[in-house]
Write a protein that holds these residues in place. Structure first.
Motif, PDB file in Angstrom:
ATOM      1  N   ALA A   8     -48.101  31.605  32.957  1.00  0.00           N
ATOM      2  CA  ALA A   8     -48.587  32.750  32.168  1.00  0.00           C
ATOM      3  C   ALA A   8     -47.507  33.835  32.234  1.00  0.00           C
ATOM      4  CB  ALA A   8     -49.920  33.252  32.707  1.00  0.00           C
ATOM      5  N   PRO A   9     -46.486  33.749  31.390  1.00  0.00           N
ATOM      6  CA  PRO A   9     -45.288  34.590  31.541  1.00  0.00           C
ATOM      7  C   PRO A   9     -45.403  35.974  30.901  1.00  0.00           C
ATOM      8  CG  PRO A   9     -44.944  33.037  29.760  1.00  0.00           C
ATOM      9  CD  PRO A   9     -46.330  32.766  30.306  1.00  0.00           C
ATOM     10  N   TYR A  10     -46.389  36.745  31.330  1.00  0.00           N
ATOM     11  CA  TYR A  10     -46.626  38.073  30.765  1.00  0.00           C
ATOM     12  C   TYR A  10     -46.561  39.145  31.839  1.00  0.00           C
ATOM     13  CZ  TYR A  10     -48.025  36.157  26.274  1.00  0.00           C
ATOM     14  OH  TYR A  10     -48.019  35.526  25.054  1.00  0.00           O
ATOM     15  N   ASP A  11     -45.974  40.279  31.463  1.00  0.00           N
ATOM     16  CA  ASP A  11     -45.926  41.454  32.328  1.00  0.00           C
ATOM     17  C   ASP A  11     -46.295  42.674  31.491  1.00  0.00           C
ATOM     18  OD1 ASP A  11     -45.384  43.532  34.048  1.00  0.00           O
ATOM     19  OD2 ASP A  11     -43.284  43.025  34.376  1.00  0.00           O
ATOM     20  N   SER A  12     -47.426  43.293  31.824  1.00  0.00           N
ATOM     21  CA  SER A  12     -47.882  44.509  31.137  1.00  0.00           C
ATOM     22  C   SER A  12     -47.931  44.327  29.621  1.00  0.00           C
ATOM     23  CB  SER A  12     -46.978  45.695  31.512  1.00  0.00           C
ATOM     24  OG  SER A  12     -47.018  45.919  32.903  1.00  0.00           O
ATOM     25  N   GLY A  13     -48.452  43.185  29.200  1.00  0.00           N
ATOM     26  CA  GLY A  13     -48.630  42.921  27.784  1.00  0.00           C
ATOM     27  C   GLY A  13     -47.423  42.359  27.080  1.00  0.00           C
ATOM     28  N   ARG A  14     -46.320  42.196  27.789  1.00  0.00           N
ATOM     29  CA  ARG A  14     -45.091  41.700  27.166  1.00  0.00           C
ATOM     30  C   ARG A  14     -44.724  40.334  27.735  1.00  0.00           C
ATOM     31  NH1 ARG A  14     -41.525  46.959  28.230  1.00  0.00           N
ATOM     32  NH2 ARG A  14     -42.862  46.928  30.083  1.00  0.00           N
ATOM     33  N   ARG A  15     -44.355  39.440  26.855  1.00  0.00           N
ATOM     34  CA  ARG A  15     -44.017  38.080  27.244  1.00  0.00           C
ATOM     35  C   ARG A  15     -42.543  37.994  27.658  1.00  0.00           C
ATOM     36  NH1 ARG A  15     -45.882  32.821  26.310  1.00  0.00           N
ATOM     37  NH2 ARG A  15     -44.195  31.286  26.155  1.00  0.00           N
ATOM     38  N   ASP A  16     -42.288  37.238  28.718  1.00  0.00           N
ATOM     39  CA  ASP A  16     -40.921  36.981  29.198  1.00  0.00           C
ATOM     40  C   ASP A  16     -40.158  38.271  29.492  1.00  0.00           C
ATOM     41  OD1 ASP A  16     -41.252  34.174  28.940  1.00  0.00           O
ATOM     42  OD2 ASP A  16     -40.768  34.288  26.813  1.00  0.00           O
ATOM     43  N   HIS A  17     -40.882  39.233  30.050  1.00  0.00           N
ATOM     44  CA  HIS A  17     -40.287  40.523  30.406  1.00  0.00           C
ATOM     45  C   HIS A  17     -40.607  40.808  31.863  1.00  0.00           C
ATOM     46  CE1 HIS A  17     -39.237  44.828  30.091  1.00  0.00           C
ATOM     47  NE2 HIS A  17     -40.328  45.039  30.808  1.00  0.00           N
ATOM     48  N   GLU A  57     -51.110  46.475  26.227  1.00  0.00           N
ATOM     49  CA  GLU A  57     -51.240  45.926  27.576  1.00  0.00           C
ATOM     50  C   GLU A  57     -52.653  45.444  27.881  1.00  0.00           C
ATOM     51  OE1 GLU A  57     -50.624  47.132  32.277  1.00  0.00           O
ATOM     52  OE2 GLU A  57     -50.478  48.671  30.723  1.00  0.00           O
ATOM     53  N   ILE A  58     -53.647  46.259  27.613  1.00  0.00           N
ATOM     54  CA  ILE A  58     -55.010  45.901  28.003  1.00  0.00           C
ATOM     55  C   ILE A  58     -55.499  44.706  27.190  1.00  0.00           C
ATOM     56  CG2 ILE A  58     -57.390  46.697  28.120  1.00  0.00           C
ATOM     57  CD1 ILE A  58     -56.233  49.558  28.492  1.00  0.00           C
ATOM     58  N   ALA A  59     -55.384  44.782  25.877  1.00  0.00           N
ATOM     59  CA  ALA A  59     -55.862  43.691  25.030  1.00  0.00           C
ATOM     60  C   ALA A  59     -55.119  42.398  25.332  1.00  0.00           C
ATOM     61  CB  ALA A  59     -55.702  44.062  23.557  1.00  0.00           C
ATOM     62  N   THR A  60     -53.805  42.480  25.475  1.00  0.00           N
ATOM     63  CA  THR A  60     -53.027  41.277  25.757  1.00  0.00           C
ATOM     64  C   THR A  60     -53.348  40.734  27.143  1.00  0.00           C
ATOM     65  OG1 THR A  60     -51.225  42.041  24.330  1.00  0.00           O
ATOM     66  CG2 THR A  60     -50.701  40.300  25.894  1.00  0.00           C
ATOM     67  N   GLY A  61     -53.499  41.629  28.115  1.00  0.00           N
ATOM     68  CA  GLY A  61     -53.805  41.182  29.476  1.00  0.00           C
ATOM     69  C   GLY A  61     -55.067  40.347  29.530  1.00  0.00           C
ATOM     70  N   PHE A  62     -56.117  40.797  28.846  1.00  0.00           N
ATOM     71  CA  PHE A  62     -57.372  40.042  28.859  1.00  0.00           C
ATOM     72  C   PHE A  62     -57.300  38.805  27.968  1.00  0.00           C
ATOM     73  CE2 PHE A  62     -58.917  43.955  30.772  1.00  0.00           C
ATOM     74  CZ  PHE A  62     -59.729  43.450  31.770  1.00  0.00           C
TER      75      PHE A  62
END
Length: 278
Positions: A8-17, A57-62
């Motif tokens: 799950a390569p996400y950090d604070s709503g951003r992928r590969d960051h 961030e919030i929407a992507t995180g969930f």
């Protein structure tokens, strides 16, 4: 053991960051080969791009939690033990849902038990354990299929040393079991006495002392060594009913010598061996 490693390569709503680069770095660092050499049957899957959320961030995180829950549930149905490699700690809520866990062991330098009402920074990942316990973000958490909050009395916080003042107040009001690496056996027995059936283990790698293992820019001194973390986790794996594992918060930009992947490999090898001996 049959394993599903879910990236799950996400950090604070951003992928590969940032931390989102950690899962692939662990794989590139030889994790699958290490586990295969130990006789494990390893399947690797990755959460695809989350579309249409514009890096919120919030929407992507969930949304990531929902995708993880689906893959973890599928792994269980295929009789595979799920290991989630994630950028963010919030992702553990997806694992908890997919595993139908009723208890949690949370290794972390931080308590992650802030809520929007207590956080001075608004950092979503600092609310990850609070979300898993049903203390905040409940409408969002219930969008995760099969999510049920863990009772605070059936949770254990291990190695936390960097707590915000308000987090100390929250923890003081809850029956969360506090533990250090040195009393793992005693504390896991206390957790088992709660009649837990399915325990999720979450390991934020910044629980380690950065003088021993630098995993990201947030880690502060005073934590345990890799051997101490491994010994505590394996001790718990021998006695608690562990049904899944998340590993989070590795930023390879702060690991110039690529020391973290082999440490994680050693941790997983010993952890899984302990589970098999249980």
């Amino acid at each position: 053991m049959k394993l599903s490693i879910i990236l799950a390569p996400y950090d604070s709503g951003r992928r590969d960051h940032g931390f989102g680069k950690g899962p692939e770095a662990l794989i590139s660092g030889g994790l699958v080969e290490t586990l295969t050499m130990e006789g494990h049957d390893v399947a690797v899957e990755e959460i695809g791009s989350i579309k249409g959320l514009d890096d919120r961030e919030i929407a992507t995180g969930f949304a990531v939690c929902k995708a993880v829950a689906e893959k973890v549930s599928a792994a269980r149905k295929a009789d595979r033990f799920p290991v989630v490699l994630a950028g963010n700690c919030l992702t553990a809520c997806g694992s908890v849902a997919g595993e139908e866990a009723d208890s949690i062991i949370w290794f972390d330098q931080h308590a992650d038990i802030n809520t929007p009402e207590t956080s001075a920074h608004g950092f979503l990942d600092g609310m990850a354990l609070a979300t898993a316990l049903g203390l905040c973000w409940r409408p969002m958490a219930y969008t995760i299929h099969d999510f049920r909050p863990i009772e605070p009395a059936k949770s254990m916080l291990v190695g936390a040393r960097d707590l915000d003042p308000e987090e100390k107040v929250v923890l003081g009001s809850l029956p969360v079991i506090r533990a250090e690496m040195t009393d793992a056996a005693e504390k896991v027995a206390e957790l088992k006495a709660k009649d837990v059936k399915r325990t999720h283990m979450h390991i934020d790698l910044d629980v380690h002392d950065p003088d021993e293992l630098q995993v990201n820019r947030y880690a502060q001194s005073g934590g345990p060594t890799p051997v101490q973390v491994r010994d505590a986790a394996t001790c718990m794996a021998r006695s608690a009913p562990i049904v899944g594992l998340t590993l989070t918060a590795y930023d390879p930009a702060f690991d110039a010598k690529s020391e973290v992947p082999p440490v994680v490999g050693h941790l997983l090898v010993d952890f899984l061996a302990a589970m098999e001996q249980a």
